[in-house]
Design an enzyme around this catalytic site. Sequence first.
Site, mmCIF file in Angstrom:
data_model
loop_
_atom_site.group_PDB
_atom_site.id
_atom_site.type_symbol
_atom_site.label_atom_id
_atom_site.label_comp_id
_atom_site.label_asym_id
_atom_site.label_seq_id
_atom_site.Cartn_x
_atom_site.Cartn_y
_atom_site.Cartn_z
ATOM 1 N N SER A 112 0.892 -1.260 -0.051
ATOM 2 C CA SER A 112 0.067 -0.005 -0.139
ATOM 3 C C SER A 112 0.949 1.337 -0.087
ATOM 4 O O SER A 112 1.603 1.593 -0.961
ATOM 5 C CB SER A 112 -0.862 -0.003 1.332
ATOM 6 O OG SER A 112 -1.925 1.040 1.224
ATOM 7 N N HIS A 113 0.749 1.979 1.031
ATOM 8 C CA HIS A 113 1.514 3.279 1.114
ATOM 9 C C HIS A 113 2.880 3.302 1.729
ATOM 10 O O HIS A 113 3.645 4.198 1.629
ATOM 11 C CB HIS A 113 0.396 4.431 2.109
ATOM 12 C CG HIS A 113 0.487 3.721 3.479
ATOM 13 N ND1 HIS A 113 -0.244 2.342 3.514
ATOM 14 C CD2 HIS A 113 1.160 3.810 4.603
ATOM 15 C CE1 HIS A 113 -0.068 2.352 5.128
ATOM 16 N NE2 HIS A 113 0.532 3.114 5.631
ATOM 17 N N ASP A 277 -2.852 6.286 -3.460
ATOM 18 C CA ASP A 277 -1.670 5.582 -2.828
ATOM 19 C C ASP A 277 -0.831 4.462 -3.763
ATOM 20 O O ASP A 277 -1.496 4.159 -4.605
ATOM 21 C CB ASP A 277 -1.823 5.146 -1.470
ATOM 22 C CG ASP A 277 -2.764 4.071 -1.415
ATOM 23 O OD1 ASP A 277 -3.748 3.841 -2.326
ATOM 24 O OD2 ASP A 277 -2.810 3.108 -0.577
ATOM 25 N N ASP A 279 -1.237 1.199 -3.912
ATOM 26 C CA ASP A 279 -2.112 0.299 -4.247
ATOM 27 C C ASP A 279 -3.612 0.697 -4.734
ATOM 28 O O ASP A 279 -4.424 0.031 -5.161
ATOM 29 C CB ASP A 279 -2.306 -0.986 -3.522
ATOM 30 C CG ASP A 279 -3.026 -0.614 -2.159
ATOM 31 O OD1 ASP A 279 -2.905 0.648 -1.740
ATOM 32 O OD2 ASP A 279 -3.574 -1.513 -1.649
ATOM 33 N N ASP A 281 -6.150 2.254 -3.523
ATOM 34 C CA ASP A 281 -7.233 2.228 -2.541
ATOM 35 C C ASP A 281 -7.365 3.470 -1.847
ATOM 36 O O ASP A 281 -8.652 3.704 -0.980
ATOM 37 C CB ASP A 281 -7.284 1.174 -1.714
ATOM 38 C CG ASP A 281 -6.247 0.741 -0.779
ATOM 39 O OD1 ASP A 281 -5.147 1.598 -0.546
ATOM 40 O OD2 ASP A 281 -6.351 -0.195 0.070
ATOM 41 N N ARG A 282 -6.461 4.268 -1.616
ATOM 42 C CA ARG A 282 -6.591 5.532 -0.722
ATOM 43 C C ARG A 282 -6.781 6.826 -1.474
ATOM 44 O O ARG A 282 -6.611 6.853 -2.847
ATOM 45 C CB ARG A 282 -5.231 5.873 0.190
ATOM 46 C CG ARG A 282 -4.840 4.594 1.166
ATOM 47 C CD ARG A 282 -3.791 5.409 1.888
ATOM 48 N NE ARG A 282 -3.567 3.977 3.007
ATOM 49 C CZ ARG A 282 -3.154 4.401 4.208
ATOM 50 N NH1 ARG A 282 -2.700 5.589 4.544
ATOM 51 N NH2 ARG A 282 -2.888 3.303 4.984
ATOM 52 N N LYS A 376 -11.468 -0.113 -0.146
ATOM 53 C CA LYS A 376 -11.712 1.332 -0.286
ATOM 54 C C LYS A 376 -11.088 1.406 -1.730
ATOM 55 O O LYS A 376 -10.344 0.879 -2.473
ATOM 56 C CB LYS A 376 -10.979 2.046 0.907
ATOM 57 C CG LYS A 376 -9.418 1.689 0.945
ATOM 58 C CD LYS A 376 -8.840 2.252 2.158
ATOM 59 C CE LYS A 376 -7.466 2.154 2.393
ATOM 60 N NZ LYS A 376 -6.971 1.121 3.290
HETATM 61 C C1 VG1 Z 1 -3.615 1.911 8.206
HETATM 62 C C2 VG1 Z 1 -4.508 2.624 8.577
HETATM 63 C C3 VG1 Z 1 -5.877 1.950 8.364
HETATM 64 C C4 VG1 Z 1 -5.720 1.313 6.799
HETATM 65 C C5 VG1 Z 1 -4.553 0.203 6.881
HETATM 66 C C6 VG1 Z 1 -4.411 -0.137 5.460
HETATM 67 O O1 VG1 Z 1 -3.402 0.717 9.213
HETATM 68 O O2 VG1 Z 1 -4.618 3.362 9.792
HETATM 69 O O3 VG1 Z 1 -6.950 2.586 8.624
HETATM 70 O O4 VG1 Z 1 -7.204 0.322 6.980
HETATM 71 O O5 VG1 Z 1 -3.384 1.115 6.912
HETATM 72 O O6 VG1 Z 1 -4.539 0.903 4.333
HETATM 73 P P1 VG1 Z 1 -2.306 0.708 10.760
HETATM 74 O O7 VG1 Z 1 -2.825 -0.325 11.173
HETATM 75 O O8 VG1 Z 1 -1.162 1.159 10.160
HETATM 76 O O9 VG1 Z 1 -3.199 2.059 11.410
HETATM 77 V V1 VG1 Z 1 -3.876 0.455 3.067
HETATM 78 O O10 VG1 Z 1 -4.235 1.431 1.960
HETATM 79 O O11 VG1 Z 1 -2.242 0.678 3.741
HETATM 80 O O12 VG1 Z 1 -3.910 -1.034 2.550
HETATM 81 CO CO CO Z 2 -3.598 1.253 0.063
#
Ligand code: VG1
Ligand code: CO
Length: 543
Positions: A112-113, A277, A279, A281-282, A376
């Site tokens: 992801s990010h 982001d 992948d 989804d953000r 998302k």
């Molecule tokens: C973070 C965010 C959470 C989100 C998750 C995955 O998790 O706070 O809201 O669902 O990332 O998003 P954490 O446990 O680090 O707070 V993504 O776009 O990284 O798949």
């Molecule tokens: Co993501």
Amino acid sequence: MNTLSVPTSPFSDQVPGTSGLRKRVPVFQQPRYLENFVQAILDVAALPAGATLVVGGDGRYLNREAVQTILKMAAANDVGRVVVGQGGLLSTPAASHLIRQGAAGGIILSASHNPGGPDGDFGIKYNTGNGGPAPEGVTAAIAARARELSAYRIADAPDVALDAIGTTTLDGMRVDVVDPVADYAALMETLFDFAALRALLGGGEFRMRFDAMHAITGPYATEILERRLGAPAGTVINGTPLPDFGGGHPDPNLTYAHDLVEEMFGPDAPDFGAASDGDGDRNMVLGRRFFVTPSDSLAVLAANATLAPGYARGLAGVARSMPTSQAVDQVARALGIDCYETPTGWKFFGNLLDAGRITLCGEESFGTGSDHVREKDGLWAVLFWLNVVAARGETVEAIVRDHWRTYGRNYYTRHDYEAIPTDAANGVMALLRERLATLPGTTLGGLRVAAADDFAYHDPVDGSTSARQGLRVLFENGARIVYRLSGTGTEGATLRIYIESYEPEPARHDLDAQDALRPLIDTALSLAELRERTGREAPTVIT
Ligand code: VG1
Ligand code: CO
């Protein structure tokens, strides 16, 4: 069939977090590491013979190699057919959509990010047949299976050609290499008023910028915004996915989406700015010199949902993750619909969406989505916003300010303390847990505490309980402080502190969020003895 059964032994750290298993690339490069986890997924998934599996990822370093390994293991584990995005690419929401077209599940490769590249992060997660991230029961079973593996199965076959769209076979298994964008773009056309969007974006007056941050949404945004909706070439910047995201941090917030932020707050700023982001989804949405908090974004979309054709029938209900601000709760109350509060992570929305209890949901972490998929969806949120802007004929800032006048403003911020030593982070959480019971009825920083607890979620659909999902201090005036440890980081621990206050009075809607929340921020720090216990003077990232 040339199936090999390769002896293996478990790794001690294959436990999925908030969203799949995320580790540094060198960890995934250890022999058998990926194979073990994939075998655990396939064993737990127990797909019916001949079933279809969707495979794809955000294109980060290791993506291609991992896709080949997964294809060969799928063939050896009697998967009937794999649908894979061209080049091994699929955004997370596009993968969710493809799974929902009749697959039994999917494997998504992404961190992801988190940054990518040889020293960056890699990740893998399993999504079930509804298109959503596997629920906690399934991820726990995968972790348990990974702890007891003694062999994995893999086809001894050449790599599959992933760059040409078409159908091939791999050791008897059918492999469909598909256009990663086409089905997703078609879905978007069913939800939004593309004629109105074409008039807005192709009209020459309204200007927007979309920063794909060299991540997966580049091809999606270019196809939809520039080709289908007629926005001028160059609307999408950083649009070519790169294995290391160009050295950047593909996290759409004010800190990391700097190219976009500079332009949107600069002298000749466009009307609308957005970023996604790693992948896809953000999303981050900006007006001209105006930042929309993700919590406000969810509330505004809920309040204006019927302006988009796909939501014209109204909303069944809404949901937000617990730390997300209560702005959307105000809208739900006004609409007379249910508002659910779930733990952090998209997997908790799945049951509510499947049961038809909610239509829209979101998280403060730049995540917004609906029942169109089970993840998302960054570009979806951007198109939704554009649809609202087109229908109302107002600027982003005017829409948000009007929203605050109607519903009040929920001032909101999140302070992240990244990569602090795990012991110190655990110490802070333990201290807070101890203090929670003593807080109700006391006054902190001039505010009376109404309640304080460790959030537990009772899923109203399947009856399961998820405990220890974040520490909450709730004040009588609606303000909140929430503490949580991240479940996606790969280095030390990340402590997140979420702070919110409610301001009904329009005359007080013009403050900077950090200023408005300063007393609560100070309370949050002293209650946690944060400086003393971590030595940190300031957060790493403020959103
Ligand atoms: C973070 C965010 C959470 C989100 C998750 C995955 O998790 O706070 O809201 O669902 O990332 O998003 P954490 O446990 O680090 O707070 V993504 O776009 O990284 O798949
Ligand atoms: Co993501």
